[in-house]
Design an enzyme around this catalytic site. Sequence first.
Site, PDB file in Angstrom:
ATOM      1  N   ARG A  17       0.853  -1.193   0.000  1.00 44.74           N
ATOM      2  CA  ARG A  17       0.000   0.000   0.000  1.00 44.74           C
ATOM      3  C   ARG A  17       0.886   1.240   0.000  1.00 44.74           C
ATOM      4  NH1 ARG A  17      -5.054   1.595   3.983  1.00 44.74           N
ATOM      5  NH2 ARG A  17      -3.502   1.587   5.665  1.00 44.74           N
TER       6      ARG A  17
ATOM      7  N   ASP B  37      -4.678   2.865  13.745  1.00 47.12           N
ATOM      8  CA  ASP B  37      -3.869   3.629  12.813  1.00 47.12           C
ATOM      9  C   ASP B  37      -4.476   5.028  12.719  1.00 47.12           C
ATOM     10  OD1 ASP B  37      -5.970   3.550  11.001  1.00 47.12           O
ATOM     11  OD2 ASP B  37      -4.938   2.305   9.530  1.00 47.12           O
TER      12      ASP B  37
END
Length: 533
Positions: free
Chosen positions: A166, A447
């Site tokens: 990613r 996150d």
Amino acid sequence: MMNQPTLSPDLSFTQPFHDNEQIVLTEPAIRFMTELVSEFTSQRNELLNARQRRQQEIDAGKLPDFAPETLSIRQKAWSIRGIPQDLQNRRVEITGPVERKMVINALNADVNVFMADFEDSLAPSWEKVIDGQIALRDAVNGTISYTHDNGKIYQLKPEPAVLICRVRGLHLPERHVQWQGEAIPASLFDFALYFFHNHQALLAKGSGPYFYLPKMQSWQEAAWWSRVFSVTEDRFSLPRGTIKATVLIETLPAVFQMDEILYALRDHIVGLNCGRWDYIFSYIKTLKNHSDRALPDRQSVTMDQPFLDAYSRLLINTCHRRGAFAMGGMAAFIPSKDPEKNAAVLERVRADKMREAANGHDGTWIAHPGLADTVNAVFDQALGNRPNQLDVLRGQDAPITADDLLAPCPGERTEQGMRANIRVAVQYIEAWISGNGCVPIYGLMEDAATAEISRTSIWQWIHHQKSLSDGRVVTKALFRQMLAEELHTIQQEVGEQRFSHGRFTEAANLMEQITTQDELIDFLTLPGYALLA
């Protein structure tokens, strides 16, 4: 230390080159990156400007909707190019930052795919970004190892999970590399280096250069990525469709353009993913001026809320009609050492994943290897011998409308919920500016999305003078009072030594600044980047 290569007078590095830089930033790799940056940066900047223009329209009262000019793409029969063999079964995917030990543990977990993350779970200091590229190169080559301070050695098992990288979102800069005096797009930096160093080895072992693309807001952004991929394939004489991508649908504007995103990337795309935490953040941010859409306590905003259930079902229907995967969302829970608490954690995860599997998702995300057995069992039971659920078309559903996707979310705004938001956001921001983007807080692996939801919710409550369940209006003064009190609570929870050696005061100051200013800032990682250790 070595002098930096000067291959182009327009490209410069702000950091010295040590041994690790010389491994990753070779002259051929820099040359390729420079080609992409010079060709695609101005288009990327225009895409970011287009985001702002669309947001101004929504701020002025126009709600997001399906675009009439792309109706033919939504109505016509077409499908994506195809899905490689090693991506046909993606029942369970684990995610985590590109740190060496975590990369090994994730690839060794009982999962199908590891999404190695340069984005929301990595605080992108220069050292971590460079080390991450080396860790992934070593993982692809099968040579990665890590020796802990206690002497324990970590190595790859024979059949590791499939690797997907990613890259960072279009909005993020890589400030340590400059093109014509401006920071280059971090997305191109991450893509260019991972592709350049790994595509040959990946293809040689029957896999390929696979990517997750985050924070997308429009089909035009998907078309930009398609051009990046096609130019890259041509540059390296690779067949069209060699590079494959999964796109996270984690912004409210993107959910209205899923067919168009699939179509624009049809040569390269293999699926869409319900990035649900960021999606909730985007719902708040996109509809920030719409008082009737303010969300309640974060704990109330679960996937059975109508606007989120509609999002999940529309994603499945859209993907499967086009032969693309519909990936489920993140289970952020961390297993507990207490057997009773752990049983409760696994039961909550099981219920969440049963909903996704029953809806028709092809696979899902976990944040911790300890959840793999539970989630594998859910998808094994739902799928049986099928590798995926592409055959589930949800034809029985009534058409999902813009009103369904924008439906206000009921629930209370409580003092307890507001205080929890403050504590989580401050602790996450403190970790992030200290260099850690993947943080266990109160039993969840957090996150950036969690902190984003927390601070934008409070901003919106202040902005619209919303009341808590006890009748008090949420004001800047009330928020500042709670922030000071919760900072003291954090100090007691983490202990004086951790608190005094940490950056909690700076984190609280940043939280105060971005929550009370009149204009909502798009991403806390942008001002946070300036404070990054």
